[in-house]
Motif scaffolding. Structure first.
Motif, PDB file in Angstrom:
ATOM      1  N   ARG A 162       0.837  -1.195   0.000  1.00 21.69           N
ATOM      2  CA  ARG A 162       0.000   0.000   0.000  1.00 21.69           C
ATOM      3  C   ARG A 162       0.877   1.252   0.000  1.00 21.69           C
ATOM      4  O   ARG A 162       1.806   1.382   0.786  1.00 21.69           O
ATOM      5  CB  ARG A 162      -0.873  -0.004   1.248  1.00 21.69           C
ATOM      6  N   THR A 222      -0.128   4.552   0.349  1.00 27.36           N
ATOM      7  CA  THR A 222      -0.541   5.694   1.177  1.00 27.36           C
ATOM      8  C   THR A 222      -1.148   5.204   2.473  1.00 27.36           C
ATOM      9  O   THR A 222      -1.964   4.277   2.451  1.00 27.36           O
ATOM     10  CB  THR A 222      -1.612   6.522   0.431  1.00 27.36           C
ATOM     11  N   ASP A 223      -0.768   5.828   3.552  1.00 29.18           N
ATOM     12  CA  ASP A 223      -1.360   5.500   4.843  1.00 29.18           C
ATOM     13  C   ASP A 223      -2.110   6.683   5.406  1.00 29.18           C
ATOM     14  O   ASP A 223      -1.714   7.822   5.225  1.00 29.18           O
ATOM     15  CB  ASP A 223      -0.266   5.113   5.845  1.00 29.18           C
ATOM     16  N   LEU A 224      -3.155   6.364   6.133  1.00 30.29           N
ATOM     17  CA  LEU A 224      -3.855   7.393   6.896  1.00 30.29           C
ATOM     18  C   LEU A 224      -3.635   7.066   8.360  1.00 30.29           C
ATOM     19  O   LEU A 224      -3.847   5.931   8.781  1.00 30.29           O
ATOM     20  CB  LEU A 224      -5.349   7.354   6.564  1.00 30.29           C
ATOM     21  N   GLU A 231     -12.281   6.572   2.629  1.00 25.00           N
ATOM     22  CA  GLU A 231     -11.785   6.746   1.259  1.00 25.00           C
ATOM     23  C   GLU A 231     -11.528   8.224   0.960  1.00 25.00           C
ATOM     24  O   GLU A 231     -10.532   8.575   0.310  1.00 25.00           O
ATOM     25  CB  GLU A 231     -12.804   6.161   0.276  1.00 25.00           C
ATOM     26  N   LEU A 239      -8.286   9.149   2.850  1.00 25.00           N
ATOM     27  CA  LEU A 239      -7.121   8.514   2.226  1.00 25.00           C
ATOM     28  C   LEU A 239      -6.770   9.197   0.900  1.00 25.00           C
ATOM     29  O   LEU A 239      -5.596   9.402   0.583  1.00 25.00           O
ATOM     30  CB  LEU A 239      -7.391   7.019   2.004  1.00 25.00           C
ATOM     31  N   SER A 240      -7.800   9.576   0.143  1.00 23.66           N
ATOM     32  CA  SER A 240      -7.558  10.233  -1.153  1.00 23.66           C
ATOM     33  C   SER A 240      -6.855  11.573  -0.979  1.00 23.66           C
ATOM     34  O   SER A 240      -6.006  11.958  -1.786  1.00 23.66           O
ATOM     35  CB  SER A 240      -8.878  10.471  -1.887  1.00 23.66           C
ATOM     36  N   ARG A 287      -4.847  12.301   1.440  1.00 24.21           N
ATOM     37  CA  ARG A 287      -3.442  11.956   1.752  1.00 24.21           C
ATOM     38  C   ARG A 287      -2.700  11.566   0.478  1.00 24.21           C
ATOM     39  O   ARG A 287      -1.566  11.989   0.257  1.00 24.21           O
ATOM     40  CB  ARG A 287      -3.397  10.799   2.758  1.00 24.21           C
ATOM     41  N   ARG A 288      -3.352  10.755  -0.364  1.00 22.98           N
ATOM     42  CA  ARG A 288      -2.707  10.301  -1.594  1.00 22.98           C
ATOM     43  C   ARG A 288      -2.364  11.484  -2.499  1.00 22.98           C
ATOM     44  O   ARG A 288      -1.303  11.508  -3.139  1.00 22.98           O
ATOM     45  CB  ARG A 288      -3.626   9.309  -2.333  1.00 22.98           C
TER      46      ARG A 288
END
Ligand code: PBG
Length: 312
Positions: A10, A12-14, A284, A287-288, A290-291
């Protein structure tokens, strides 16, 4: 793919450490008051703010962002820099009761009787007299113990003037998180109910950015860096992920993204109708962001997301 392997690859992490919890402190209240357009969000009286902040800290959230709604509003928004003003009192209480990083939103729209972000000359906000008042407010917030000052009014030269005011008052080490790329957005609607800051006439399009503009956002951010900003913010978040991305690629400073009231309200409303899975849509979304490249996310979901991350 096994879930172990999925975790290993993975990208990206949150983490709960990425989350900033926004709070409304309202001097007119005796008890917490739910905000209709933001299910789950409440405004707190000064005396209850520290307990709420503590509950966020208990979930592992590292920081809160404070908005104040004063009892008295006037033409210049003078409660904003009153040492006993609503936010100053809330900052003192939260700093006394917790180890949270306290970020003070700095704007006058919650404090003026006309709801605009500064001093009016006729029907327009006068940039230069307004930023002088931002300087006074920044000092009052820092004196109360704010760890970070976050100017959100989008006036020209506000970061430079606030930096100078803080330095002159001995607060050289208090950083500025600048709402650098702040768009004139429909997604602030629910916030304006909560903060009682809808302009009596007109709108904020003269100083907030046109949603069609990306290069302008880059110029605004570069100017804020020149003026001494320590953290850049993009706001709203989800409709502007490309702006977050570009900022991440172009600048070395930490980037904050504000997952605003309307982004929150949409998920809540759809979930309440059974049209979306609330927790999946929430996670989601975060996370997006962060991404796209944000280091930190200001979000009304902070406590729910923290609880969810704690289970995972
Ligand atoms: C201005 C300010 C606004 C928000 C944060 N600071 C509103 C505006 O510019 O009208 C919006 C935040 C949200 O919608 O969650 N003080």
């Amino acid at each position: 793919m096994s879930s172990n392997l999925r975790d290993m690859v993975r990208e990206t992490d949150l983490s709960v450490k990425d989350l900033i919890y926004p709070m409304f402190v309202n001097e007119n209240l005796r008890a917490p008051k739910p905000i209709g357009s933001m299910p789950g969000v409440k405004a707190y009286p000064v005396g209850k703010a520290a307990a709420e902040a503590k509950s966020a800290e208990a979930l592992g959230i590292p920081a809160v962002l404070l908005f104040g709604i004063p009892k008295r509003k006037d033409e210049r928004g003078s409660e904003a820099w009153n040492e006993k003003g609503v936010v100053q009192r809330a900052i003192r209480e939260i700093k006394k009761e917790t180890d949270l990083t306290v970020i003070a939103d700095l704007c006058l729209c919650e404090y003026t009787d006309h709801g605009h972000c500064g001093v009016l000359h006729g029907e327009v906000v006068d940039n230069d007299s307004t930023i002088e008042l931002y300087g006074l407010t920044a000092i009052a917030q820092a004196e109360a113990g704010a760890d970070i000052i976050a100017p959100s009014g989008m006036m020209d030269g506000q970061v430079g003037l606030i930096r100078e005011a803080l330095d002159d008052a001995g607060f050289e080490s208090v950083p500025i998180m600048s709402y650098s790329a702040k768009y004139a957005s429909a997604f602030y609607g629910p916030f304006r109910d909560a903060a009682e800051s809808t302009p009596r006439f007109g709108d904020r399009r003269t100083h907030q950015m046109d949603p069609g503009n990306l290069r302008e956002a880059m110029r605004e951010m570069a100017a804020d860096i020149d003026e001494g900003a320590d953290i850049l913010m993009v706001k709203p978040a989800l409709p502007y992920l490309d702006v977050i991305r570009e900022a991440r690629l172009a600048f070395d400073l930490p980037i904050a993204a504000y997952n605003v009231s309307g982004e929150y309200a949409m998920v809540k409303a759809a979930a309440a109708n059974g049209w979306l899975d609330h927790d999946r849509a929430m996670m989601e979304s975060l996370l997006s962001i962060r991404r796209a490249g944000a280091d930190m996310i200001i979000t009304y979901f902070a406590k729910e997301a923290a609880a969810k991350l704690g289970e995972m």
